[in-house]
Structures are given as C-alpha cells and as structure tokens.
Design an enzyme around this catalytic site. Structure first.
Site, mmCIF file in Angstrom:
data_model
loop_
_atom_site.group_PDB
_atom_site.id
_atom_site.type_symbol
_atom_site.label_atom_id
_atom_site.label_comp_id
_atom_site.label_asym_id
_atom_site.label_seq_id
_atom_site.Cartn_x
_atom_site.Cartn_y
_atom_site.Cartn_z
ATOM 1 C CE LYS A 11 -2.037 -0.944 3.934
ATOM 2 N NZ LYS A 11 -1.530 -2.250 4.352
ATOM 3 N NE ARG A 86 -4.428 -0.905 10.623
ATOM 4 C CZ ARG A 86 -3.421 -0.430 9.909
ATOM 5 N NH1 ARG A 86 -3.484 0.750 9.351
ATOM 6 N NH2 ARG A 86 -2.348 -1.160 9.744
ATOM 7 N NE ARG A 123 7.049 -3.328 6.348
ATOM 8 C CZ ARG A 123 5.714 -3.220 6.316
ATOM 9 N NH1 ARG A 123 5.100 -2.848 5.217
ATOM 10 N NH2 ARG A 123 5.000 -3.497 7.387
ATOM 11 N NE ARG A 155 6.301 -0.771 10.520
ATOM 12 C CZ ARG A 155 5.173 -0.773 9.794
ATOM 13 N NH1 ARG A 155 5.170 -0.272 8.572
ATOM 14 N NH2 ARG A 155 4.061 -1.256 10.290
ATOM 15 N NE ARG A 166 1.697 -4.752 11.839
ATOM 16 C CZ ARG A 166 2.770 -4.780 11.043
ATOM 17 N NH1 ARG A 166 3.827 -5.489 11.404
ATOM 18 N NH2 ARG A 166 2.781 -4.125 9.928
HETATM 19 P P1 ADP Z 1 0.616 -2.030 8.521
HETATM 20 O O1 ADP Z 1 -0.456 -1.718 7.534
HETATM 21 O O2 ADP Z 1 1.783 -2.709 7.879
HETATM 22 O O3 ADP Z 1 0.105 -2.696 9.755
HETATM 23 P P2 ADP Z 1 0.859 0.739 9.323
HETATM 24 O O4 ADP Z 1 2.122 1.476 9.185
HETATM 25 O O5 ADP Z 1 -0.292 1.151 8.472
HETATM 26 O O6 ADP Z 1 1.283 -0.756 9.061
HETATM 27 O O7 ADP Z 1 0.358 0.756 10.842
HETATM 28 C C1 ADP Z 1 1.196 0.380 11.894
HETATM 29 C C2 ADP Z 1 0.406 0.339 13.198
HETATM 30 O O8 ADP Z 1 -0.130 1.648 13.483
HETATM 31 C C3 ADP Z 1 -0.822 -0.564 13.202
HETATM 32 O O9 ADP Z 1 -0.495 -1.908 13.467
HETATM 33 C C4 ADP Z 1 -1.664 0.078 14.317
HETATM 34 O O10 ADP Z 1 -1.173 -0.252 15.595
HETATM 35 C C5 ADP Z 1 -1.415 1.549 14.112
HETATM 36 N N1 ADP Z 1 -2.410 2.156 13.188
HETATM 37 C C6 ADP Z 1 -2.179 2.717 11.970
HETATM 38 N N2 ADP Z 1 -3.315 3.141 11.420
HETATM 39 C C7 ADP Z 1 -4.307 2.853 12.305
HETATM 40 C C8 ADP Z 1 -5.716 3.031 12.312
HETATM 41 N N3 ADP Z 1 -6.355 3.601 11.283
HETATM 42 N N4 ADP Z 1 -6.413 2.592 13.398
HETATM 43 C C9 ADP Z 1 -5.803 2.029 14.417
HETATM 44 N N5 ADP Z 1 -4.478 1.816 14.482
HETATM 45 C C10 ADP Z 1 -3.734 2.223 13.440
#
Ligand code: ADP
Length: 229
Positions: A11, A86, A123, A155, A166
């Site tokens: 993404k 999400r 990654r 990360r 996740r």
């Molecule tokens: P990925 O899609 O690989 O899980 P992101 O960088 O989008 O990674 O998000 C990392 C973390 O940030 C998520 O696992 C969550 O803990 C938090 N996060 C990001 N966006 C949201 C959201 N919209 N709602 C809740 N938590 C979020």
C-alpha cells in the site's frame, strides 16, 4: 481515494507513487503514528506500546488525527489515505468527515498471506524519511538511506509475533471493509503480486478509469490525466 490491503501488500509503495503523480498528499496513519513515536509526543507515547503489540490504536484517537489532517490546506484537492479506515467505525467516521468531498475509489491490493509474511520480514524502513526498502536492496548495503542519510531498520512491529497479531487483526477488523466498499460500488480489486512497476500500472489503470469518468472527452488518459487539475 483509499488504498486497502493486508500488511505488506504494498500500500505504502503504491500510494507514494500515485500521490506524487497526482500531486496530492499520501496520508499514511502508520507513518503519522511512527513520527509521533519518534518525536516523543503524548500521542506517540500512548501509541508505541499498542503498535508494537500489533493492536489497533483506539478509533476515537485515529478519527481525530485523520479529521485534522484532511482539513489541512494541501488536502483540498484530493488525497490518498493509507492505513485508515481500519475498522467499520472508522469507515463510518470517514464518510462523515468527507461528506463534501466523497471518495472516488477504494483500491484493494490483494497479496496472499504467505507472500506478505515473507515481504514483511525483509522490510526495512528508514527512521528518517520512512522510505521502505528490502533488506537485500543494494541501495542500503552500507546501512544508510540514500534519500535522507537516515538508518533503514526493522520496525518493532515487523517482528514475527507482532506480524502474526497484525494479520489476525486485519482479518477480523479491517477485511470487512472490502465488502463495505464493494457494497457502495467504490471497490477496485488489484492483484498486488509482481514487480512494483507492474502493480503500479494496474493501480493506475483502475484509478484512471474511475477518475476520468467525469472528464471532458479527449482530455488526458492514463498517467497525465490523473495528475491534471
Ligand atoms: P501495517 O499496515 O503494515 O500494519 P501501518 O504502518 O499502516 O502498518 O500501521 C502500523 C500500526 O499503526 C498498526 O499496526 C496500528 O497499531 C497503528 N495504526 C495505523 N493506522 C491505524 C488506524 N487507522 N487505526 C488504528 N491503528 C492504526
């Protein structure tokens, strides 16, 4: 537009490219949270533990952050949201926030679980500019990000236990959004396997088809069309 897909589907990579082409901001809630963690803000202090455990930051916190961000001046002519919504609650809040600037398209990038697990474990994310690399990328062989001089690192939430959690949370909380947006007639499903260029061509094709619908005949096509004002 929104870009949906499980962790490691690509993404961020695709959204960054598309946003540059369309001259609109790429708004990644994950990047915003990681910046808050890095800066040690109250939000960052609260979010760090939740993120490292692979859980979701509470809806009310995320909705507030996105509401503010979408009202910044650079978001006036469009945006690409990555990582939000999400949950169904976040999707409902987004519909309210964007009532006057509704979504054109929701792109779902589809990549099987086995492939994303492999991608995520290799990654590396720059701690300075958030650029994503693969561990075996020659550009970071010296451990330095060629774009900003920062350090590409794994990360904390890309470690195996957090990845598992996740992906589970994606299935339970986020995957229902695919049906939600399909029901609204906004969903475009794109195969996320292949090179980033191949995937980008597919993304561009569906976005262009959606966003050119209201464009006068003869004005633009493929790439330039989506970047024209
Ligand atoms: P990925 O899609 O690989 O899980 P992101 O960088 O989008 O990674 O998000 C990392 C973390 O940030 C998520 O696992 C969550 O803990 C938090 N996060 C990001 N966006 C949201 C959201 N919209 N709602 C809740 N938590 C979020």
């Amino acid at each position: 537009m929104l870009i949906l897909g499980r962790q490691g589907a690509g993404k961020g990579t695709q959204a960054t490219r598309l946003a540059a082409l369309c001259a609109v901001p790429h708004i990644s809630t994950g990047d915003m949270l990681r910046a808050a963690v890095r800066d040690g803000t109250p939000l960052g202090q609260r979010a760090k533990q939740i993120m490292d455990a692979g859980d979701l930051v509470p809806d009310d916190v995320m909705i507030g952050i996105v509401d503010d961000r979408l009202h910044e001046p650079d978001a006036g002519r469009g945006w690409i949201l990555d990582g939000f919504p999400r949950t169904v609650g976040q999707a409902q809040a987004l519909a309210d926030i964007t009532a006057r600037q509704p979504l054109d398209v929701v792109v779902e990038l589809v990549v099987p679980n086995e492939v994303v697990i492999e991608r995520i474990s290799s990654r590396r994310t720059c701690d300075g500019c958030a650029t994503v690399y693969s561990a075996d990328d020659e550009a970071i062989a010296d451990g330095v990000c060629p774009k900003c001089g920062g350090t590409p690192r794994q990360r904390d939430d890309d470690r195996p236990e957090a990845i598992r959690k996740r992906l589970e949370v994606y299935e339970s909380d986020t995957a229902p959004l695919v049906d939600h947006y399909r029901g609204l007639g906004l969903l475009e499903t794109v195969d996320g396997l292949g090179s980033t260029d191949e995937v980008f061509a597919r993304v561009l094709a569906v976005v262009d088809a959606r966003t050119s619908a209201g464009r006068p005949e003869g004005v633009g096509s493929a790439g330039p069309a989506v970047s024209s004002p």
